[in-house]
Design a protein around this motif. Structure first.
Motif, PDB file in Angstrom:
ATOM      1  N   SER A 113      -9.113  -3.365   1.462  1.00  0.00           N
ATOM      2  CA  SER A 113      -9.548  -4.672   1.929  1.00  0.00           C
ATOM      3  C   SER A 113      -8.541  -5.285   2.892  1.00  0.00           C
ATOM      4  CB  SER A 113      -9.749  -5.606   0.731  1.00  0.00           C
ATOM      5  OG  SER A 113     -10.143  -6.894   1.144  1.00  0.00           O
ATOM      6  N   ALA A 114      -7.255  -5.082   2.630  1.00  0.00           N
ATOM      7  CA  ALA A 114      -6.214  -5.652   3.487  1.00  0.00           C
ATOM      8  C   ALA A 114      -6.267  -5.079   4.893  1.00  0.00           C
ATOM      9  CB  ALA A 114      -4.838  -5.411   2.871  1.00  0.00           C
ATOM     10  N   VAL A 115      -6.701  -3.839   5.012  1.00  0.00           N
ATOM     11  CA  VAL A 115      -6.773  -3.195   6.325  1.00  0.00           C
ATOM     12  C   VAL A 115      -7.832  -3.857   7.202  1.00  0.00           C
ATOM     13  CG1 VAL A 115      -7.352  -1.044   7.508  1.00  0.00           C
ATOM     14  CG2 VAL A 115      -5.889  -0.982   5.493  1.00  0.00           C
ATOM     15  N   SER A 116      -8.897  -4.343   6.599  1.00  0.00           N
ATOM     16  CA  SER A 116     -10.022  -4.871   7.375  1.00  0.00           C
ATOM     17  C   SER A 116     -10.187  -6.385   7.295  1.00  0.00           C
ATOM     18  CB  SER A 116     -11.328  -4.216   6.901  1.00  0.00           C
ATOM     19  OG  SER A 116     -11.542  -4.466   5.522  1.00  0.00           O
ATOM     20  N   ASN A 117      -9.414  -7.050   6.437  1.00  0.00           N
ATOM     21  CA  ASN A 117      -9.583  -8.483   6.232  1.00  0.00           C
ATOM     22  C   ASN A 117      -8.244  -9.183   6.400  1.00  0.00           C
ATOM     23  OD1 ASN A 117      -9.579 -11.028   4.472  1.00  0.00           O
ATOM     24  ND2 ASN A 117     -11.757 -10.536   4.538  1.00  0.00           N
ATOM     25  N   GLU A 118      -8.150 -10.071   7.389  1.00  0.00           N
ATOM     26  CA  GLU A 118      -6.885 -10.730   7.684  1.00  0.00           C
ATOM     27  C   GLU A 118      -6.404 -11.600   6.543  1.00  0.00           C
ATOM     28  OE1 GLU A 118      -3.434 -12.128   9.313  1.00  0.00           O
ATOM     29  OE2 GLU A 118      -4.648 -10.383   9.862  1.00  0.00           O
ATOM     30  N   VAL A 124      -1.592  -9.910   0.592  1.00  0.00           N
ATOM     31  CA  VAL A 124      -0.865  -8.707   0.196  1.00  0.00           C
ATOM     32  C   VAL A 124       0.547  -8.726   0.770  1.00  0.00           C
ATOM     33  CG1 VAL A 124      -0.761  -6.197   0.458  1.00  0.00           C
ATOM     34  CG2 VAL A 124      -2.930  -7.299  -0.113  1.00  0.00           C
ATOM     35  N   ARG A 125       0.679  -9.126   2.017  1.00  0.00           N
ATOM     36  CA  ARG A 125       2.000  -9.223   2.643  1.00  0.00           C
ATOM     37  C   ARG A 125       2.894 -10.210   1.893  1.00  0.00           C
ATOM     38  NH1 ARG A 125       0.396 -10.031   7.533  1.00  0.00           N
ATOM     39  NH2 ARG A 125       0.418 -12.285   7.509  1.00  0.00           N
ATOM     40  N   GLU A 126       2.339 -11.359   1.559  1.00  0.00           N
ATOM     41  CA  GLU A 126       3.110 -12.371   0.844  1.00  0.00           C
ATOM     42  C   GLU A 126       3.495 -11.887  -0.554  1.00  0.00           C
ATOM     43  OE1 GLU A 126       4.957 -16.174   0.898  1.00  0.00           O
ATOM     44  OE2 GLU A 126       4.076 -14.897   2.455  1.00  0.00           O
ATOM     45  N   PHE A 127       2.570 -11.191  -1.209  1.00  0.00           N
ATOM     46  CA  PHE A 127       2.860 -10.643  -2.535  1.00  0.00           C
ATOM     47  C   PHE A 127       3.976  -9.613  -2.460  1.00  0.00           C
ATOM     48  CE2 PHE A 127       2.352  -7.541  -5.901  1.00  0.00           C
ATOM     49  CZ  PHE A 127       2.237  -8.346  -7.031  1.00  0.00           C
ATOM     50  N   LEU A 128       3.889  -8.716  -1.498  1.00  0.00           N
ATOM     51  CA  LEU A 128       4.894  -7.670  -1.367  1.00  0.00           C
ATOM     52  C   LEU A 128       6.274  -8.268  -1.109  1.00  0.00           C
ATOM     53  CD1 LEU A 128       5.335  -4.583  -1.221  1.00  0.00           C
ATOM     54  CD2 LEU A 128       4.937  -4.737   1.239  1.00  0.00           C
ATOM     55  N   ILE A 129       6.334  -9.285  -0.251  1.00  0.00           N
ATOM     56  CA  ILE A 129       7.622  -9.884   0.099  1.00  0.00           C
ATOM     57  C   ILE A 129       8.209 -10.677  -1.056  1.00  0.00           C
ATOM     58  CG2 ILE A 129       8.752 -11.605   1.566  1.00  0.00           C
ATOM     59  CD1 ILE A 129       6.782 -10.774   3.789  1.00  0.00           C
ATOM     60  N   ILE A 159       4.002   1.267   1.494  1.00  0.00           N
ATOM     61  CA  ILE A 159       2.609   1.107   1.894  1.00  0.00           C
ATOM     62  C   ILE A 159       2.126   2.336   2.652  1.00  0.00           C
ATOM     63  CG2 ILE A 159       1.003  -0.265   3.256  1.00  0.00           C
ATOM     64  CD1 ILE A 159       1.952  -1.533   0.635  1.00  0.00           C
ATOM     65  N   GLY A 160       3.013   2.922   3.455  1.00  0.00           N
ATOM     66  CA  GLY A 160       2.646   4.165   4.135  1.00  0.00           C
ATOM     67  C   GLY A 160       2.329   5.269   3.148  1.00  0.00           C
ATOM     68  N   LEU A 161       3.140   5.369   2.098  1.00  0.00           N
ATOM     69  CA  LEU A 161       2.877   6.363   1.056  1.00  0.00           C
ATOM     70  C   LEU A 161       1.537   6.094   0.388  1.00  0.00           C
ATOM     71  CD1 LEU A 161       3.622   8.627  -0.921  1.00  0.00           C
ATOM     72  CD2 LEU A 161       4.968   6.936  -2.214  1.00  0.00           C
ATOM     73  N   ALA A 162       1.272   4.834   0.051  1.00  0.00           N
ATOM     74  CA  ALA A 162       0.003   4.500  -0.597  1.00  0.00           C
ATOM     75  C   ALA A 162      -1.184   4.839   0.302  1.00  0.00           C
ATOM     76  CB  ALA A 162      -0.018   3.013  -0.955  1.00  0.00           C
ATOM     77  N   VAL A 167      -5.551   6.453   0.068  1.00  0.00           N
ATOM     78  CA  VAL A 167      -6.653   5.983   0.909  1.00  0.00           C
ATOM     79  C   VAL A 167      -7.095   7.086   1.876  1.00  0.00           C
ATOM     80  CG1 VAL A 167      -7.400   4.264   2.597  1.00  0.00           C
ATOM     81  CG2 VAL A 167      -5.891   3.585   0.713  1.00  0.00           C
ATOM     82  N   ILE A 168      -6.208   7.525   2.736  1.00  0.00           N
ATOM     83  CA  ILE A 168      -6.537   8.591   3.682  1.00  0.00           C
ATOM     84  C   ILE A 168      -6.536   9.950   3.003  1.00  0.00           C
ATOM     85  CG2 ILE A 168      -5.756   9.741   5.815  1.00  0.00           C
ATOM     86  CD1 ILE A 168      -4.700   7.051   6.744  1.00  0.00           C
ATOM     87  N   ARG A 169      -5.725  10.068   1.935  1.00  0.00           N
ATOM     88  CA  ARG A 169      -5.621  11.292   1.140  1.00  0.00           C
ATOM     89  C   ARG A 169      -5.208  12.485   2.006  1.00  0.00           C
ATOM     90  NH1 ARG A 169      -6.796  10.612  -3.815  1.00  0.00           N
ATOM     91  NH2 ARG A 169      -6.910  12.853  -4.180  1.00  0.00           N
TER      92      ARG A 169
END
Length: 205
Positions: A113-118, A124-129, A159-162, A167-169
């Motif tokens: 959802s984060a990829v397609s919804n600002e 997600v960015r705020e949570f991660l930080i 996030i790249g690992l995830a 997601v991309i697998r």
């Protein structure tokens, strides 16, 4: 004839949804630190006490808003338990244990959802930080000026690992044993956490 009641709504079935909707806007627009329980309650048309009744603390409300199924405050102390020199390894191992668990399905849906919804991306960015990276970095003896870059670099790896694994697998990352990924990624994460961020100048000769 009974006078119509005015003012803030008492608790009722849609109160929780109203609080979540107001919190989502507040956290996305102002960030976790600047958003207040009182302002969220005002936007939802309820008393601040109802926010605490339904969600407890501000951190719990934020997790509910982002729909995160885990509490970083319970997991991250173990990352630093053995000291800063092993934080990278423990962080990668903890990260994989969460995403490989039943809770990982909700995390994958949130990442998609984060990829397609600002709005979701902001949350997600705020949570991660504020809930993950800050909790780790504030326990390390680091130059405060370096913290934003160090945190962003660690986040880029996680996030790249995830994305690649869940997601991309992308193979062989998608099916690799967790310990294989820990061994490959932990040194990089550790350097971002505690190592030099710039290469040393070559010796003069």
């Amino acid at each position: 004839m009974t006078a119509r009641r005015t003012g803030r709504r008492p608790g009722r079935p849609d109160t929780r949804a109203a609080i979540l909707a107001a919190a989502r806007v507040a956290f996305a627009e102002r960030g976790f630190d600047a958003a207040s329980i009182r302002a969220i309650a005002t936007a939802a048309g309820v008393d601040p006490a109802l926010v605490h009744h339904y969600f407890g603390s501000k951190e719990e409300l934020f997790r509910a808003t982002v729909a995160i199924p885990i509490d970083p405050a319970e997991l991250l102390p173990a990352v630093l338990a053995a000291g800063p020199d092993e934080a990278g390894e423990r962080l990668v191992r903890t990260f994989l244990s969460v995403w490989d668990s039943p809770a990982g399905g909700a995390a994958v849906a949130l990442l998609r959802s984060a990829v397609s919804n600002e709005w979701t991306a902001r949350l997600v960015r705020e949570f991660l930080i504020t809930q993950v990276l800050r909790r780790i970095l504030e326990h390390l003896d680091l130059d405060p000026a370096e913290l934003p870059l160090r945190g962003a670099l660690v986040g880029s790896q996680l996030i790249g690992l995830a994305m690649m694994r869940y997601v991309i697998r992308l193979e062989p990352v998608a099916s690799a044993a967790p310990e294989t990924l820990v061994a490959a990624l932990a040194p990089t994460i550790q350097r971002y956490l505690t190592g030099p961020l710039t290469a040393a100048p070559p010796p003069k000769g």
